[in-house]
Each structure stands twice: as C-alpha cells, then as structure tokens.
Design a protein around this motif. Structure first.
Motif, PDB file in Angstrom:
ATOM      1  N   SER A   1      52.673  26.928 -53.573  1.00  0.00           N
ATOM      2  CA  SER A   1      53.242  27.049 -54.910  1.00  0.00           C
ATOM      3  C   SER A   1      52.750  28.289 -55.627  1.00  0.00           C
ATOM      4  CB  SER A   1      52.906  25.803 -55.740  1.00  0.00           C
ATOM      5  OG  SER A   1      53.406  24.637 -55.128  1.00  0.00           O
ATOM      6  N   CYS A   2      51.556  28.784 -55.261  1.00  0.00           N
ATOM      7  CA  CYS A   2      50.986  29.943 -55.942  1.00  0.00           C
ATOM      8  C   CYS A   2      51.707  31.246 -55.586  1.00  0.00           C
ATOM      9  CB  CYS A   2      49.499  30.074 -55.592  1.00  0.00           C
ATOM     10  SG  CYS A   2      48.484  28.676 -56.127  1.00  0.00           S
ATOM     11  N   VAL A   3      52.475  31.260 -54.514  1.00  0.00           N
ATOM     12  CA  VAL A   3      53.148  32.490 -54.083  1.00  0.00           C
ATOM     13  C   VAL A   3      54.141  32.964 -55.134  1.00  0.00           C
ATOM     14  CG1 VAL A   3      54.583  33.495 -52.261  1.00  0.00           C
ATOM     15  CG2 VAL A   3      52.808  31.826 -51.680  1.00  0.00           C
ATOM     16  N   ARG A   4      54.686  32.067 -55.914  1.00  0.00           N
ATOM     17  CA  ARG A   4      55.690  32.431 -56.920  1.00  0.00           C
ATOM     18  C   ARG A   4      55.077  33.053 -58.174  1.00  0.00           C
ATOM     19  NH1 ARG A   4      58.801  26.931 -57.799  1.00  0.00           N
ATOM     20  NH2 ARG A   4      56.637  26.204 -57.818  1.00  0.00           N
ATOM     21  N   TYR A   5      53.739  33.089 -58.259  1.00  0.00           N
ATOM     22  CA  TYR A   5      53.081  33.613 -59.456  1.00  0.00           C
ATOM     23  C   TYR A   5      52.122  34.732 -59.053  1.00  0.00           C
ATOM     24  CZ  TYR A   5      54.715  29.024 -60.914  1.00  0.00           C
ATOM     25  OH  TYR A   5      55.497  27.918 -61.160  1.00  0.00           O
TER      26      TYR A   5
ATOM     27  N   TYR B   1      48.520  30.053 -64.476  1.00  0.00           N
ATOM     28  CA  TYR B   1      49.794  29.379 -64.276  1.00  0.00           C
ATOM     29  C   TYR B   1      49.543  27.892 -64.013  1.00  0.00           C
ATOM     30  CZ  TYR B   1      51.715  34.074 -63.507  1.00  0.00           C
ATOM     31  OH  TYR B   1      52.080  35.407 -63.640  1.00  0.00           O
ATOM     32  N   ASN B   2      50.326  27.063 -64.671  1.00  0.00           N
ATOM     33  CA  ASN B   2      50.332  25.635 -64.375  1.00  0.00           C
ATOM     34  C   ASN B   2      51.361  25.382 -63.271  1.00  0.00           C
ATOM     35  OD1 ASN B   2      48.413  24.902 -66.346  1.00  0.00           O
ATOM     36  ND2 ASN B   2      49.995  24.956 -67.940  1.00  0.00           N
ATOM     37  N   LEU B   3      50.944  24.783 -62.217  1.00  0.00           N
ATOM     38  CA  LEU B   3      51.800  24.594 -61.051  1.00  0.00           C
ATOM     39  C   LEU B   3      52.632  23.329 -61.184  1.00  0.00           C
ATOM     40  CD1 LEU B   3      49.252  25.515 -58.224  1.00  0.00           C
ATOM     41  CD2 LEU B   3      50.877  27.005 -59.390  1.00  0.00           C
ATOM     42  N   SER B   4      53.873  23.414 -60.725  1.00  0.00           N
ATOM     43  CA  SER B   4      54.767  22.255 -60.709  1.00  0.00           C
ATOM     44  C   SER B   4      54.539  21.482 -59.416  1.00  0.00           C
ATOM     45  CB  SER B   4      56.231  22.710 -60.813  1.00  0.00           C
ATOM     46  OG  SER B   4      56.448  23.394 -62.035  1.00  0.00           O
ATOM     47  N   LEU B   5      54.268  20.208 -59.550  1.00  0.00           N
ATOM     48  CA  LEU B   5      53.966  19.363 -58.397  1.00  0.00           C
ATOM     49  C   LEU B   5      55.141  18.440 -58.108  1.00  0.00           C
ATOM     50  CD1 LEU B   5      50.279  18.381 -59.282  1.00  0.00           C
ATOM     51  CD2 LEU B   5      51.084  20.288 -57.882  1.00  0.00           C
ATOM     52  N   PRO B   6      55.253  17.966 -56.877  1.00  0.00           N
ATOM     53  CA  PRO B   6      56.326  17.013 -56.541  1.00  0.00           C
ATOM     54  C   PRO B   6      56.220  15.737 -57.353  1.00  0.00           C
ATOM     55  CG  PRO B   6      55.318  17.927 -54.556  1.00  0.00           C
ATOM     56  CD  PRO B   6      54.465  18.362 -55.698  1.00  0.00           C
ATOM     57  N   ALA B   7      57.345  15.040 -57.469  1.00  0.00           N
ATOM     58  CA  ALA B   7      57.385  13.824 -58.287  1.00  0.00           C
ATOM     59  C   ALA B   7      56.471  12.732 -57.746  1.00  0.00           C
ATOM     60  CB  ALA B   7      58.824  13.312 -58.376  1.00  0.00           C
ATOM     61  N   ASN B   8      56.259  12.701 -56.445  1.00  0.00           N
ATOM     62  CA  ASN B   8      55.406  11.658 -55.875  1.00  0.00           C
ATOM     63  C   ASN B   8      53.923  11.892 -56.144  1.00  0.00           C
ATOM     64  OD1 ASN B   8      55.497  13.903 -54.239  1.00  0.00           O
ATOM     65  ND2 ASN B   8      55.196  12.764 -52.341  1.00  0.00           N
ATOM     66  N   PHE B   9      53.564  13.016 -56.783  1.00  0.00           N
ATOM     67  CA  PHE B   9      52.184  13.279 -57.191  1.00  0.00           C
ATOM     68  C   PHE B   9      52.057  13.219 -58.713  1.00  0.00           C
ATOM     69  CE2 PHE B   9      52.214  15.233 -52.979  1.00  0.00           C
ATOM     70  CZ  PHE B   9      51.048  14.720 -52.452  1.00  0.00           C
ATOM     71  N   SER B  10      52.828  12.345 -59.330  1.00  0.00           N
ATOM     72  CA  SER B  10      52.777  12.193 -60.786  1.00  0.00           C
ATOM     73  C   SER B  10      51.390  11.731 -61.212  1.00  0.00           C
ATOM     74  CB  SER B  10      53.820  11.158 -61.221  1.00  0.00           C
ATOM     75  OG  SER B  10      53.745  10.949 -62.616  1.00  0.00           O
TER      76      SER B  10
ATOM     77  N   GLU C   1      47.288  17.145 -61.864  1.00  0.00           N
ATOM     78  CA  GLU C   1      47.488  18.445 -62.499  1.00  0.00           C
ATOM     79  C   GLU C   1      46.905  19.541 -61.613  1.00  0.00           C
ATOM     80  OE1 GLU C   1      45.664  18.345 -66.303  1.00  0.00           O
ATOM     81  OE2 GLU C   1      46.936  16.732 -67.097  1.00  0.00           O
ATOM     82  N   ALA C   2      47.536  20.722 -61.659  1.00  0.00           N
ATOM     83  CA  ALA C   2      47.047  21.855 -60.867  1.00  0.00           C
ATOM     84  C   ALA C   2      47.402  23.151 -61.590  1.00  0.00           C
ATOM     85  CB  ALA C   2      47.654  21.845 -59.473  1.00  0.00           C
ATOM     86  N   SER C   3      46.546  24.153 -61.436  1.00  0.00           N
ATOM     87  CA  SER C   3      46.771  25.469 -62.037  1.00  0.00           C
ATOM     88  C   SER C   3      46.235  26.539 -61.094  1.00  0.00           C
ATOM     89  CB  SER C   3      46.118  25.568 -63.418  1.00  0.00           C
ATOM     90  OG  SER C   3      44.722  25.316 -63.330  1.00  0.00           O
ATOM     91  N   PHE C   4      46.589  27.781 -61.407  1.00  0.00           N
ATOM     92  CA  PHE C   4      46.290  28.884 -60.493  1.00  0.00           C
ATOM     93  C   PHE C   4      45.999  30.137 -61.307  1.00  0.00           C
ATOM     94  CE2 PHE C   4      48.442  32.647 -58.644  1.00  0.00           C
ATOM     95  CZ  PHE C   4      47.560  32.925 -57.626  1.00  0.00           C
TER      96      PHE C   4
END
Length: 264
Positions: free
Chosen positions: A7-11, A18-27, A30-33
C-alpha cells in the motif's frame, strides 16, 4: 505486514505522513506510512501517531532514505499476539523501518541505534480495573516477548523498532470439582457392590485351592511314609476302609512246663 508495504507504493512523497487504506476485513486496525531522509531523521527525529523517535537515532545500516511503517492492531491485537498468564489491556502498536532509497519501501529492513533518549510508545486508551498495574510488553519476531515496568503514564520506552503493548497479570481460575449427580452415585454404588461380590468369590476360591493343596501335600506325605516303612522290616498290609495299614504275622508262644533240677 506485506499488504501494508504494498500500500505504501502509492505514496512516494518524502516527509509526509500517509494514513493507509486497509481492506474491509481488517476493520478496527490502523496503519500509516512515513518516508524521510536519514539526515533529517537523525537531526530532528519523528513524532507521529503514538510513536515518538527522538533525535540522534542512527539507522543501521545507513541508507539515504528510510520508510517507517506504523500499525495499531486495535481489536485484532489478541488475535496476533498473546502473553501467557497475562491479559492485554491496550492495543498492540508496532513500527518497522525499511530502506526507501530507490523505492517507496524496499525489501531491506532497517534497525535503529539510539544514542540519547529512548523511543517512546504512548497508549491513549487502556482497559484496567481498580488496583491493576499495567506493565510494558515487547514482542519479538519469533513469538517471544519481554515484560518490564512502565517508566511513564501509559507509555513504554524502547531502544529499537518492534511491536509493543500493555499487560496485567491474568488470574488463574481453579477448575471446580464436579458434584456427583444421583446417576453417578448410583453407578458408584453398583461398582462397589460388584467389587464386593467379586472379592468374596475370590476369597472362597482361594480357600478351596488352599484346602486342595493341603490334601495333596498330606497324601504325598503318607505315600512317603509307606515307602519308607517298606524299606525296613517286612510287614504284611491290609486295608481298613480306604487306608492301607501294615500288619505283622501273629505267632503264639508255645507253652512248656518248667522241670525242676531236683525232684521232690
């Protein structure tokens, strides 16, 4: 962690969190980069989310840029990390560093070497009961962990990257002894009765065996006595009932008149 790195490749921008968008099944997670130059990182450190890295921290090995990936596992903490005889009272917070010289996040992992103040991880929300004193726990990559006392209010101090949380001792609940039900009591009574009958039968059988052995030994003794008597003076035998008895020939002493030497 792999999907976080992808996910970090896009930033790719440096110096921006950057706050990373996680899949719905990991509701609930939280993650950031953050991508930063090593020189700026060494001079000013970084302060993002719940992690404060002070100045004078050296990345090992040294690279031109480093990428710091932060994660808060939230309600997934106990799924990924557990501590024997302890209970987690705060979410697991982790941060790892990677080489970011040629791409957003490389494959080479970076370690931190502190030369001044320690790294601080803060836990804003903890779940403790009255009288419980939390302790810091640091998790190793192989499932190991280290527990130490806190040095501040709801925070842990460390000298390297990794995953951290707060724990309190978990009381060991003794296993209650089951109360025997009437059915179980009835079964125990039947077992006891059967055992008693079997014991009595065994005693009777043992007594019969002992009587038989006694008769056998007695019969052998009698036979030995008969054989021994036959080796001595020869006696005739006769039967009395079921027993064989020795007998001698009866010889009556013949009477005779004594003659005096001198006649009257």
């Amino acid at each position: 962690m792999e999907f976080l790195i992808k996910s970090c490749v896009r930033y790719p921008h440096t110096g921006k969190l950057y706050n990373l968008s996680l899949p719905a099944n990991f509701s609930g997670m939280e993650a950031s980069f953050l991508r930063i130059r090593s020189a700026k990182f060494w001079l000013g450190g970084v302060n993002f989310s719940s992690v404060y890295i002070p100045p004078l921290v050296v990345p090992m090995p040294y690279v031109k840029r480093i990428a710091i990936v932060y994660e808060n596992l939230g309600n997934w903490s106990s799924v990924y990390y557990q501590v024997s005889n302890y209970r987690l009272v705060a979410p697991v917070i982790g941060f790892l560093a990677y080489d970011s010289s040629s791409s957003a996040v490389g494959t080479q992992k970076i370690n931190f070497l502190t030369q001044g103040d320690s790294i601080v991880i803060q836990f804003p929300h903890i779940d403790v009961q009255e009288g419980e004193i939390p302790k810091c726990v640091e998790f190793g990559p192989d499932g190991s962990f280290w527990i130490k006392n806190m040095t501040g209010a709801n925070e842990c101090h460390t000298h390297g990257e990794g995953h951290f949380s707060l724990v309190v001792p978990s009381p060991i609940t003794p296993t209650p002894t089951p109360t025997p039900t009437p059915r179980a009591t009835r079964k125990n009574s039947e077992k006891w009765r059967k055992g008693l009958i079997a014991g009595i039968f065994g005693l009777i059988l043992l007594g019969l065996v002992m009587i038989g052995m006694y008769k056998l030994v007695r019969r052998r003794q009698l036979r030995a006595m008969e054989k021994q008597s036959e080796k001595g003076v020869g006696f005739d035998t006769f039967w009395v009932g079921s027993s064989k008895m020795p007998s001698a020939a009866m010889t009556r002493t013949q009477p005779y008149l004594e003659q005096a030497e001198y006649a009257p």
